[in-house]
Enzyme design. Sequence first.
Site, short mmCIF file in Angstrom:
data_model
loop_
_atom_site.label_atom_id
_atom_site.label_comp_id
_atom_site.label_asym_id
_atom_site.label_seq_id
_atom_site.Cartn_x
_atom_site.Cartn_y
_atom_site.Cartn_z
CE LYS A 177 -0.14 1.67 4.56
NZ LYS A 177 -0.30 3.00 5.11
CG HIS A 269 -3.46 -0.42 8.06
ND1 HIS A 269 -3.04 -1.39 7.17
CD2 HIS A 269 -2.39 0.41 8.22
CE1 HIS A 269 -1.79 -1.16 6.81
NE2 HIS A 269 -1.39 -0.08 7.42
#
Length: 518
Positions: A177, A269
Site C-alpha cells: 500500500k 488498515h
Amino acid sequence: MGRAEFRTTAASVSGKFRKIDECELEIPGPFCLVIFGASGDLAQRKILPSLYRLYRHELLPEHFFILGAARTDMGEDAFRLAVREKVESAFPEDFSGTGWDEFAARLYYLRVDYEKAESCPPLGERIDFLEERHYTRGNRIFYLAIPPDVYEPVIANLGSSGLSREEGGYTHIVIEKPIGRDLESAKRLNVIIGGSFRESQVYRMDHYLAKETVQNIIMLRFANLIFEPIWNRSYIDHVQITASETVGVEHRAGYYERAGVLRDMFQNHLLQLLALTAMEPPALFEAERVRDEKMKVLCSIRGFDLDSLSEFLVLGQYGRGRIGNLEVPGYREEQGIAGASMTPTFAAMRVFIDNWRWNGVPFYLRSGKRLAGRKAEISVHFKRVPHLLFSSAIGRGGIEPNVLVIRVQPKEGVNLLFETKTPGSRVCLSSAHMDFSYRKTSSLTDYERVLLDCMQGDQMLFVREDGVEAAWKLFTPLIDRTESDVTARNFPNYAAGSDGPREAGLLLEKDGRRWRKI
C-alpha cells in the site's frame, strides 16, 4: 554450526512442514524473489531481514534465490554488506555468521531503471541464469518495495516484456500500500495490473492482516459457539477499533504530507479490521470465500453525510509534548513538514453498517500519531444486563458491560471482561479479566507471514481488486471534502503524548459512551 542448529530443541523438520514451538508451518516450494527497490528503506528494514529470519527458522526451501533490483548503482558485495548490517540490527539474537554466509550465497543485485522498458531484458536474462543455477522451477515473485509513483511503469514493463507470464511455474506480484490515492487512481492502477497479471497472480499487501490476532478473529467467532450467536445488534452495543502510535512521521514526511491519516490508516488498515469483525461466516474457509464476505461488508457501510462532518468525524494534528520522559516536537516542526501544514495526524469517526446483523450498531474508529501509547485493538462492547438484581448493593453506577478485546499489537492476544463477586459476606461485584496472550506461541512477524503466504499461493491475507475500489469509493468523497475545506482547522489541537483531541472524546460522550484508554 550451520542452518540446522537453529532452535533444534523447540522444532523438528518433517516432510514439507516444520514445527516451531507449538506452531506447524508449511515450507514453500522452490522460488525466485525479485525485490524492486532492494536498496530502499522498506526492503532493507523489513523484507530482507524477514527473509533471513525465515531462512534461519528453516522455513525456506533448499532451492531459492533473491535478486535485488534498484536504481542505486552498487555491486553485489556492497549490497550483501548493507543487508547484513540491517539483519544484524533487526534480529541480533537470530544472527549467525555461518547462516549468513549460506543465505548471502543466494542473494544477488542488479541495477535497473524502473521507468525504462529496456531494463527488463537484462533482468529476464539474469533471472533465467539464476533459475538454472538454483533449480527454482520457474516460480517467480516480483515484490514492489518502491514509491507508488513508479508502480505503473514497473508493472507495465513486466507485462510488455513477458516477465509476467507463467511458464512452467507460478508468477506472483506483491504490491505494498498505498494502492492509489483516490478512487480514480486506484482504478487506473488496477487496469494496468490487469493488463499484465491475472487477479490470481496479484497480492495487494496489508501487513495488519498478517498479525496472528487479526487472523484469529475468524477462528474466535466461527469456531466457538459461545460468540457467534451473540455477535449481532441484539447483544452488542458498539465496537471500537483503535490504532495508536507514539512515533511521529519519522522518515516518511514526504509521503505523509501527501497522504494524511485517512489515506494512511483508515481506508486500508482500519477498514480491513472492521470487515473481518463484521463479516458473515463464509461457507468454506477459503481465500475467495472470505474475501467475498469482507466485500459484502464494505458495500454495506453507510455513506458519509458530507454536509455534517462534525457529527461523525474529528480530525487532529499533534503539537509539542512528551512521550515518556522525552520532549518531542509538533508535527509542523518535524523535518520535511510545511510550517503551516493542515495535514491531519489523527482521526476519529463513527461508522454504521446497514445490514441485518449490524443495523444501528455504531463502529467507532480512531488512529493517530504521537499518542499516549502504541496499540492496535478491536473492542466489542456488549449491552448492559437488562435487569439489575443487585441494584441496591451496587448503587447508581450499575454493572459494567462485558467487553471482548482483541489485541492486535503490541501484546497480541484476547481479553474478556466480565463481572464476578468479590470474596466476603456482602454482595459486591468487581470486574475480572480472562486473558489469552500470543507471546509464547507466536513465531512469525507480519512480513514473514505474508512472504510465506505469497510463496505458497495463499491470498487469504491480501486485498482483492474489488475490495480496494470499494474502500476508495467510500473514502474518496470524504477525503476530498476534508482537503477542500481546511480553513476552520485549529491545528495543532492535541499535545504529543495525549489521547488525542478533546473533540474525539465528545464524539462518544454525546452517544453516552466513552473510548477505551489508549
